[in-house]
Design a protein around this motif. Structure first.
Motif, PDB file in Angstrom:
ATOM      1  N   VAL A 245      -8.111   2.131  -9.630  1.00  0.00           N
ATOM      2  CA  VAL A 245      -6.672   2.152  -9.361  1.00  0.00           C
ATOM      3  C   VAL A 245      -5.921   1.936 -10.672  1.00  0.00           C
ATOM      4  CG1 VAL A 245      -4.787   1.220  -7.980  1.00  0.00           C
ATOM      5  CG2 VAL A 245      -7.134   1.072  -7.134  1.00  0.00           C
ATOM      6  N   THR A 246      -5.130   2.931 -11.056  1.00  0.00           N
ATOM      7  CA  THR A 246      -4.246   2.787 -12.221  1.00  0.00           C
ATOM      8  C   THR A 246      -2.914   3.423 -11.838  1.00  0.00           C
ATOM      9  OG1 THR A 246      -4.822   4.926 -13.165  1.00  0.00           O
ATOM     10  CG2 THR A 246      -6.171   3.054 -13.869  1.00  0.00           C
ATOM     11  N   GLN A 247      -1.927   3.297 -12.720  1.00  0.00           N
ATOM     12  CA  GLN A 247      -0.641   3.936 -12.412  1.00  0.00           C
ATOM     13  C   GLN A 247      -0.844   5.434 -12.223  1.00  0.00           C
ATOM     14  OE1 GLN A 247       3.035   2.820 -14.263  1.00  0.00           O
ATOM     15  NE2 GLN A 247       2.083   1.082 -15.259  1.00  0.00           N
ATOM     16  N   ALA A 248      -1.734   6.017 -13.031  1.00  0.00           N
ATOM     17  CA  ALA A 248      -1.939   7.461 -12.961  1.00  0.00           C
ATOM     18  C   ALA A 248      -2.650   7.867 -11.670  1.00  0.00           C
ATOM     19  CB  ALA A 248      -2.744   7.915 -14.184  1.00  0.00           C
ATOM     20  N   SER A 249      -3.716   7.161 -11.294  1.00  0.00           N
ATOM     21  CA  SER A 249      -4.518   7.636 -10.154  1.00  0.00           C
ATOM     22  C   SER A 249      -3.837   7.375  -8.815  1.00  0.00           C
ATOM     23  CB  SER A 249      -5.914   7.016 -10.171  1.00  0.00           C
ATOM     24  OG  SER A 249      -5.847   5.627  -9.929  1.00  0.00           O
ATOM     25  N   ALA A 250      -2.968   6.346  -8.756  1.00  0.00           N
ATOM     26  CA  ALA A 250      -2.298   6.037  -7.482  1.00  0.00           C
ATOM     27  C   ALA A 250      -1.373   7.173  -7.056  1.00  0.00           C
ATOM     28  CB  ALA A 250      -1.512   4.733  -7.624  1.00  0.00           C
ATOM     29  N   ALA A 251      -1.006   8.029  -8.023  1.00  0.00           N
ATOM     30  CA  ALA A 251      -0.052   9.104  -7.722  1.00  0.00           C
ATOM     31  C   ALA A 251      -0.719  10.369  -7.180  1.00  0.00           C
ATOM     32  CB  ALA A 251       0.717   9.449  -8.998  1.00  0.00           C
ATOM     33  N   ILE A 252      -2.045  10.388  -7.128  1.00  0.00           N
ATOM     34  CA  ILE A 252      -2.740  11.625  -6.728  1.00  0.00           C
ATOM     35  C   ILE A 252      -3.024  11.589  -5.225  1.00  0.00           C
ATOM     36  CG2 ILE A 252      -4.772  13.073  -7.154  1.00  0.00           C
ATOM     37  CD1 ILE A 252      -5.019  11.671  -9.910  1.00  0.00           C
ATOM     38  N   PRO A 253      -2.515  12.572  -4.453  1.00  0.00           N
ATOM     39  CA  PRO A 253      -2.778  12.563  -3.017  1.00  0.00           C
ATOM     40  C   PRO A 253      -4.284  12.534  -2.743  1.00  0.00           C
ATOM     41  CG  PRO A 253      -1.376  14.437  -3.629  1.00  0.00           C
ATOM     42  CD  PRO A 253      -1.795  13.781  -4.899  1.00  0.00           C
ATOM     43  N   VAL A 254      -4.687  11.964  -1.641  1.00  0.00           N
ATOM     44  CA  VAL A 254      -6.090  11.866  -1.216  1.00  0.00           C
ATOM     45  C   VAL A 254      -6.856  10.758  -1.957  1.00  0.00           C
ATOM     46  CG1 VAL A 254      -8.248  13.103  -0.678  1.00  0.00           C
ATOM     47  CG2 VAL A 254      -6.107  14.375  -0.779  1.00  0.00           C
ATOM     48  N   VAL A 255      -6.542  10.554  -3.256  1.00  0.00           N
ATOM     49  CA  VAL A 255      -7.302   9.576  -4.040  1.00  0.00           C
ATOM     50  C   VAL A 255      -7.229   8.161  -3.444  1.00  0.00           C
ATOM     51  CG1 VAL A 255      -7.402   8.398  -6.293  1.00  0.00           C
ATOM     52  CG2 VAL A 255      -7.441  10.899  -6.169  1.00  0.00           C
ATOM     53  N   PRO A 256      -6.041   7.678  -3.003  1.00  0.00           N
ATOM     54  CA  PRO A 256      -6.034   6.314  -2.423  1.00  0.00           C
ATOM     55  C   PRO A 256      -6.951   6.172  -1.210  1.00  0.00           C
ATOM     56  CG  PRO A 256      -3.814   6.958  -3.032  1.00  0.00           C
ATOM     57  CD  PRO A 256      -4.670   8.185  -3.207  1.00  0.00           C
ATOM     58  N   LEU A 257      -7.036   7.206  -0.368  1.00  0.00           N
ATOM     59  CA  LEU A 257      -7.918   7.104   0.801  1.00  0.00           C
ATOM     60  C   LEU A 257      -9.386   7.153   0.361  1.00  0.00           C
ATOM     61  CD1 LEU A 257      -8.251   6.877   3.836  1.00  0.00           C
ATOM     62  CD2 LEU A 257      -8.165   9.379   3.988  1.00  0.00           C
ATOM     63  N   TYR A 258      -9.691   8.100  -0.514  1.00  0.00           N
ATOM     64  CA  TYR A 258     -11.069   8.199  -1.034  1.00  0.00           C
ATOM     65  C   TYR A 258     -11.451   6.892  -1.736  1.00  0.00           C
ATOM     66  CZ  TYR A 258     -14.864   9.336  -4.196  1.00  0.00           C
ATOM     67  OH  TYR A 258     -16.049   9.298  -4.898  1.00  0.00           O
ATOM     68  N   ALA A 259     -10.531   6.380  -2.570  1.00  0.00           N
ATOM     69  CA  ALA A 259     -10.846   5.161  -3.342  1.00  0.00           C
ATOM     70  C   ALA A 259     -11.032   3.964  -2.409  1.00  0.00           C
ATOM     71  CB  ALA A 259      -9.744   4.886  -4.363  1.00  0.00           C
TER      72      ALA A 259
END
Ligand code: NAD
Length: 396
Positions: free
Chosen positions: A274-288
């Protein structure tokens, strides 16, 4: 003032000065408790040094290997009434601790994509640090102005070819829902490559080499994410992946340039964090969320600091062979992409819903990591106490 988190979608508009400093101090303490790096770089330039993987890299190099570090980042200074960006406080906390440990640390604030910043770095190296033996390129930005044309490009986070129908997570509400992600136009794909591809990394390395400020044997790394098939339609096979593929082209060119002095350029495949950059990518929060829960259950979860420390200990500052993939990228995503982890994440993916997310995934962990980026939820910090947003001396 008393500062509380104010979250708007995937950004928190407030930051906690004391929490950010405590967060950096914790990362430094973790690295100091590790065995010293066996073959550390001496002079390190970190482009994108103020948060996420760049900050972790700077901490490993400095506090794990005793490196002198020059950092570049683009941050917002606090005012009397408004807190600065998290990176601004992180930089101050890093510099403060480096000073106490007698380590050289200087941070330049401004646009890393500009030629002016590249010249400022060359001047700083000539003035006091001397030749660099490791350049870490860790920028994540939505926009870039091409210094040759003055044109500004904006990256898009979109699939390529077809609309992608997929599950995603509203982190604020904790709701799993389905969305249609529309494909990018050719122009959007090209703009994303312009922003997040290898062009600027190459420009940095050419500028530094032309100026004679790279030490013999200098190495450089740039960070990539490939990830799981579950996220490929929005990452690796999408606009961002296209930009990241361009890093391989740039790495080959830089390698050719550095080879005569025994240097090397590598793309590194890192894990999802989780970083400022990755939190903005759709799907990534659910996958993460699913990934973190599975990795925590298996006892092999890593955050940006522990992941980067392992990279320095096993790859960048160790004697021995690099762990490379078939195109020569350093593999640090081995655990995330292991059969055991991926099989379990893929088993949970079709099952996950708003109701069972707390059990199948680590929404609480994702949210806590997100708030920590902005200095909230750090142990030992009194969040009811008054803080002065400008209490730490501004950049020289
Ligand atoms: P981050 O948002 O935490 O950090 C980005 C850094 O870039 C910050 O220091 C910021 O100040 C700096 N920056 C942005 N624009 C700038 C500009 N114009 N001038 C100067 N500095 C600027 O991001 P992160 O997630 O740590 O990403 C760093 C790299 O790691 C990226 O290449 C990213 O693709 C890669 N990566 C991230 C993940 C992940 O899960 N977060 C996984 C693998 C690879």
């Amino acid at each position: 003032m008393i500062v509380k988190p104010r979250v708007r979608g995937f950004i928190c508009t407030t930051t906690h000065p004391v929490g950010c400093a405590a967060n950096v101090a914790e990362q430094i303490a973790y690295v100091k408790a590790r065995p010293a790096l066996t073959a550390p770089p001496k002079n390190v330039l970190v482009i994108g040094c103020s948060g996420g993987y760049g900050l972790a890299s700077r901490i490993s190099a400095a506090f794990g290997g005793g490196a002198a570090t020059l950092g570049v980042s683009y941050e917002k200074q606090p005012t009397e009434k408004k807190t600065g960006s998290a990176g601004w406080y992180n930089n101050r906390a890093f510099e403060e601790q480096a000073k106490r440990d007698d380590l050289y640390a200087r941070t330049l604030d401004g646009d890393a994509f500009s030629d002016e910043m590249k010249q400022r770095v060359v001047d700083a190296l000539r003035a006091d640090l001397g030749p660099i033996d490791l350049v870490v390129y860790s920028l994540a930005s939505p926009v870039r102005t091409d210094p040759d044309t003055g044109e500004m490009y904006r990256s898009a986070i979109k699939p390529i070819g077809e609309t992608f129908h997929v599950k995603t997570l509203n982190v604020d509400k904790g709701e799993v829902h389905e969305v249609d992600l529309e494909p990018a136009s050719d122009e959007e794909i090209a703009a994303t490559v312009k922003v997040m591809g290898g062009e600027d990394w190459e420009r940095w390395m050419n500028t530094l080499a032309d100026a004679g400020v790279l030490a013999p044997g200098c190495r450089t790394v740039s960070y990539n994410y490939i990830g799981s098939e579950l996220t490929w339609p929005i990452y690796w096979h999408a606009t961002l992946g296209r930009a990241k593929e361009d890093l391989d082209r740039a790495a080959a060119n830089i390698q050719t340039r550095l080879a005569s002095s025994g240097g090397d350029a590598r793309v590194v495949r890192l894990k999802a964090v989780v970083t400022q950059a990755s939190a903005a990518i759709p799907v990534v929060p659910l996958y993460a969320s699913l990934l973190f829960q599975v990795m925590k259950e298996m006892g092999n979860h890593e955050d940006p600091m522990t992941h980067v420390q392992r990279m320095f200990e096993t790859q960048l500052a160790a004697d021995g062979d690099l762990d490379l993939d078939d195109v020569g990228r350093i593999r640090m995503d081995d655990v995330e992409l292991s059969d055991a982890v991926q099989a379990e994440v893929k088993r949970r993916w079709p099952l996950v819903s708003t109701q069972n997310l707390p059990e199948l995934g680590d929404l609480a962990g994702f949210r806590a990591d997100f708030l920590r980026i902005f200095g909230f939820g750090v142990a030992g910090v009194d969040y009811d106490a008054e803080v002065d947003p400008e209490s730490i001396a501004p950049l020289s």
